[in-house]
Design a protein around this motif. Structure first.
Motif, PDB file in Angstrom:
ATOM      1  N   GLN A   1       0.869  -1.178   0.000  1.00 26.72           N
ATOM      2  CA  GLN A   1       0.000   0.000   0.000  1.00 26.72           C
ATOM      3  C   GLN A   1       0.907   1.229   0.000  1.00 26.72           C
TER       4      GLN A   1
ATOM      5  N   ALA B   1      -6.449  -0.300   1.755  1.00 27.14           N
ATOM      6  CA  ALA B   1      -5.522  -1.389   2.066  1.00 27.14           C
ATOM      7  C   ALA B   1      -6.098  -2.728   1.622  1.00 27.14           C
TER       8      ALA B   1
ATOM      9  N   GLN C   1      -5.735  -3.410  -2.058  1.00 30.46           N
ATOM     10  CA  GLN C   1      -4.398  -3.779  -2.530  1.00 30.46           C
ATOM     11  C   GLN C   1      -4.209  -5.295  -2.513  1.00 30.46           C
TER      12      GLN C   1
END
Length: 472
Positions: free
Chosen positions: A58, A67, A70
């Motif tokens: 991230q 997050a 990702q």
């Protein structure tokens, strides 16, 4: 943390905080484990690489939803998704199993783990409907005064169905912080008509995290107490649990006893009736039934046979193997040493890169000189050998069964079976040498050593002026 070390890598009971979450996922049988890294990413990835996980970077920290995105594309799909946090090492696997069971038995699309606190300031709040259904999660910054009075909080742990990665793409950032919140997944699931629920735990301390070193110490204290209690309930005596540290990878059989200040680490295994003396540290060792380790000993990577005893103040380094009934005394150090049944090394010795046969006695002050400055060399000592005190064995050496080595010898050759080796210079007595020496010191002798000054005033005894040699 005020540290160069990323928070996730600060240790709790011998393991980085984030590694506890990884281990929990592994124990649950997770098919894919993806760790999202940001601050200190390279350090975190290097530390966790041996655990066989994958990583998602991230690069910009834009919130929990960001997050999650990702990592989402790295998941293979077709399975539930469990979301854990790297700074919550206390969450038991048993609680996570119960969460998964509740999620599946309730046919939920999303289940959030929650708890209650008298004051939930700082946490997102769980807002329920009249019938108890979960309506939404409100972050602290966005909560109304009435919502802030809610005591049920969001732990941040979720289990979601396989649609989660796709739904997460719809998360927006229209909020006071301008961030992408993973909590918005709950609203997206509800909009799709899917069932969402909460699983409330009784002990909110299970999701306790650490944001500074005080909290880190508190985490370790609680987890240490939890582990110690389990061992005591299983039949192990801890004389002072408050000063005893046992990592969760250690196994201990019943009727063992740990004195105050003991530390047990790594893959250590203790058999029945083992006694570990006060302030000893044992790492990655196997101690068979009836072993006794006396106080202030340090053991690592060693195997101690049944009824052997070690210490006090002994050090056993990696590769040490003790047979049954071996005695290692005070201030003895071993490394890559195999000592067969009944060997005794009572005092002040170093035994490195050596094999010692059964019932051999190693005298005080014995040194196996195994290093030539570049390479280590092996020495083999047979069974029933007697090594006299203050001997040095210059490796590589072979000492045959039943041999004797006279005290004070320095061996640079092998010793045949049953032979006696003497390797020391002959004694020389130089008459009246000490009298001449002390008289040369002048008045200082009388000031500091009055008895000696009186002795110097006596008539000297007749002595040979020449060197006297005595052979036996």
């Amino acid at each position: 943390m005020r540290s160069k070390l990323p928070k996730m890598l600060h240790m709790v009971l011998g393991r980085p905080m984030v590694a506890w979450s990884v281990r929990a996922a592994q124990q649950l049988g997770a098919r894919d484990i993806v760790v999202v890294t940001g601050h200190g990413a390279a350090q975190v990835e290097e530390a966790l690489a041996p655990l066989g996980v994958r990583f998602a970077r991230q690069e910009q920290q834009l919130g929990t939803g960001h997050a999650f995105l990702q990592a989402a594309h790295l998941l293979q799909g077709g399975a539930d998704v469990l979301l854990l946090y790297g700074d919550s090492p206390m969450l038991p696997v048993s609680t996570l199993r119960s969460l998964l069971d509740a999620h599946r038995s309730g046919h939920n699309a999303l289940t959030v783990l929650t708890g209650e606190l008298p004051d939930a300031t700082g946490y997102g709040r769980i807002i329920r409907g009249a019938g108890g259904e979960v309506l939404k999660i409100v972050e602290e910054k966005a909560a109304t005064p009435q919502e802030r009075l809610v005591r049920e909080f969001n732990s941040g742990v979720y289990v979601m169905d396989e649609a989660a990665p796709e739904l997460a793409r719809q998360i927006g950032h229209d909020n006071p912080a301008g961030e992408y919140y993973v909590t918005d997944l709950l609203a997206l699931y509800r909009q799709s008509g899917a069932r969402v629920a909460a699983f409330r735990i009784d002990d909110p301390g299970e999701v306790m995290g650490a944001n500074d070193r005080l909290q880190l110490a508190e985490l370790e204290s609680i987890m240490r107490a939890r582990i110690n209690e389990a061992h005591m309930r299983a039949g192990v005596t801890l004389q002072d649990p408050a000063t005893t540290l046992i990592e969760d990878t250690v196994t201990i059989a019943p009727d063992s006893l740990l004195e105050p200040g003991v530390i047990l680490r790594g893959q250590t295994r203790l058999g029945e009736g083992v006694v570990i003396g006060a302030y000893s540290v044992v790492t990655d060792c196997v101690l068979e039934d009836g072993v006794r380790v006396k106080p202030h000993s340090v053991l690592e990577g060693s195997v101690l046979g049944r009824a052997s005893d070690v210490g006090p103040f002994a050090r056993l380094r990696a590769g040490t193997v003790l047979g049954e009934g071996v005695h290692i005394g005070n201030f003895v150090e071993t490394k890559n040493a195999r000592l067969e049944q009944g060997v005794k090394a009572g005092h002040l010795s170093y035994l490195g890169d050596v094999q010692v046969g059964q019932e051999t006695n190693i005298g005080a002050g014995t040194i196996v000189a195994n290093f030539d400055g570049l390479n280590k060399h092996q020495t083999r000592i047979g069974a029933g050998v007697f090594i006299g005190s203050n001997s040095t064995l210059i490796s590589p050496r072979v000492i045959g069964d039943g041999a004797f080595v006279a005290g004070g010898s320095t061996l640079n050759g092998d010793v045949p079976e049953g032979a006696m080796a003497i390797a020391r210079g002959q004694q020389r007595n130089i008459g009246n040498w000490s009298r001449r020496y002390w008289l040369g010191m002048g008045e200082r002798v009388a000031q500091k050593l009055p008895w000696l000054a009186g002795w110097l005033e006596r008539e000297p005894q007749p002595q040979q002026a020449e060197t006297e040699r005595v052979e036996r």
